[in-house]
Enzyme design. Structure first.
Site, mmCIF file in Angstrom:
data_model
loop_
_atom_site.group_PDB
_atom_site.id
_atom_site.type_symbol
_atom_site.label_atom_id
_atom_site.label_comp_id
_atom_site.label_asym_id
_atom_site.label_seq_id
_atom_site.Cartn_x
_atom_site.Cartn_y
_atom_site.Cartn_z
ATOM 1 N N CYS A 2 46.310 40.084 42.390
ATOM 2 C CA CYS A 2 45.442 38.905 42.394
ATOM 3 C C CYS A 2 45.744 38.139 43.670
ATOM 4 O O CYS A 2 46.756 37.456 43.773
ATOM 5 C CB CYS A 2 45.708 38.033 41.169
ATOM 6 S SG CYS A 2 44.739 36.509 41.146
ATOM 7 N N GLU A 111 38.314 40.136 43.508
ATOM 8 C CA GLU A 111 38.937 41.430 43.779
ATOM 9 C C GLU A 111 37.995 42.261 44.628
ATOM 10 O O GLU A 111 36.792 41.986 44.679
ATOM 11 C CB GLU A 111 39.274 42.142 42.461
ATOM 12 C CG GLU A 111 40.265 43.277 42.601
ATOM 13 C CD GLU A 111 41.525 42.873 43.339
ATOM 14 O OE1 GLU A 111 41.555 43.071 44.582
ATOM 15 O OE2 GLU A 111 42.458 42.366 42.695
#
Length: 254
Positions: A2, A111
């Site tokens: 992340c 992402e």
């Protein structure tokens, strides 16, 4: 992993979702990047008399954990994420797992799907948010680093796990999401040892998140507006070029 996330919820919504006594106003943030201050929630030392609300408080920490034993942060890697599978035993995170577990409020995360070298395709960015909306809480760890002159810096990292089947086609890791009913247990570092909360470090349910393809404007730190989350039509993934069969040249002469 992340490496980017967002928190655009109203402060009052964050306060209610995380069970905070109070929370100062803050602006919506659509592109939070490593080394920037991030809002985190920790367990407090007391509970307000006559209140069933747990004692929790919010503070800002630098995103990028620096263990207390590090002498020079400039010579230490930036630890924005910690693998849940190894955090309990890894030297960089062992103390924080036992004594300083935190929650990191978020509206979702970004992402990138990065194609293989063979496919020669273009990376595609995704805004990954809970299908039901609202504020979620990533599992995190916190450390306070002290310099030789006595100054202190609070730092933090987000825990990650192998991605579930819904996110795996985009990336092989995802942040740990702690459910509201498990907030107190995760934050309780007095009676809950790391092994006792290990079951909370698991991938989210398959249908918890939705992944929205977005433009590559999110790649630039300077871009911080809500338009970063505007959906786009992703380009089809490029397929590897087929290699000619060894006898193709011979057959062409027939």
């Amino acid at each position: 992993m992340c490496g980017r996330f967002a928190l655009q919820a109203l402060p009052n919504d964050v306060r209610e979702a995380l069970g905070l006594m109070e929370l100062d106003a803050f602006p919506a943030r659509y592109n939070i990047v490593p080394t920037q201050p991030i809002l985190v929630v920790i367990a407090g030392d007391r509970q307000e008399p006559g209140s069933n609300r747990p004692d929790r408080r919010a503070l800002l920490v630098r995103w990028g954990l620096t263990p207390s034993w590090v002498k020079d942060p400039k010579e230490f890697p930036l630890l924005i994420n910690a693998r849940a599978e190894s955090a309990i035993g890894k030297a960089s995170f062992r103390a924080a797992m036992r004594h300083r577990r935190i929650l990191v409020p978020a509206s979702g995360f970004y992402e990138w799907h990065r194609p293989s070298k063979e496919s020669k395709g273009k990376s595609q960015a995704y805004w990954i948010r809970p299908r039901q909306g609202g504020v979620i809480a990533f599992a995190g760890l916190m450390e306070t680093w002290s310099s030789a002159d006595g100054s202190e810096v609070d730092t933090g990292a987000i825990l990650t796990v192998p991605a579930n089947q819904a996110i795996a086609p985009i990336h092989d890791r995802m942040p740990v999401v702690i459910a509201p009913e498990d907030f107190s247990r995760w934050l309780d570092c007095r009676s809950q040892e790391p092994q006792q909360v290990a079951d909370l470090m698991r991938p989210a349910q398959e249908d918890f998140f939705e992944a929205i393809p977005i433009s590559d404007r999110v790649n630039k730190v300077a871009n911080m507006g809500a338009d970063l989350q505007t959906p786009v039509v992703p380009e089809p993934l490029a397929q590897p070029a087929k290699k000619p069969k060894p006898d193709d040249g011979q057959l062409s002469l027939l």
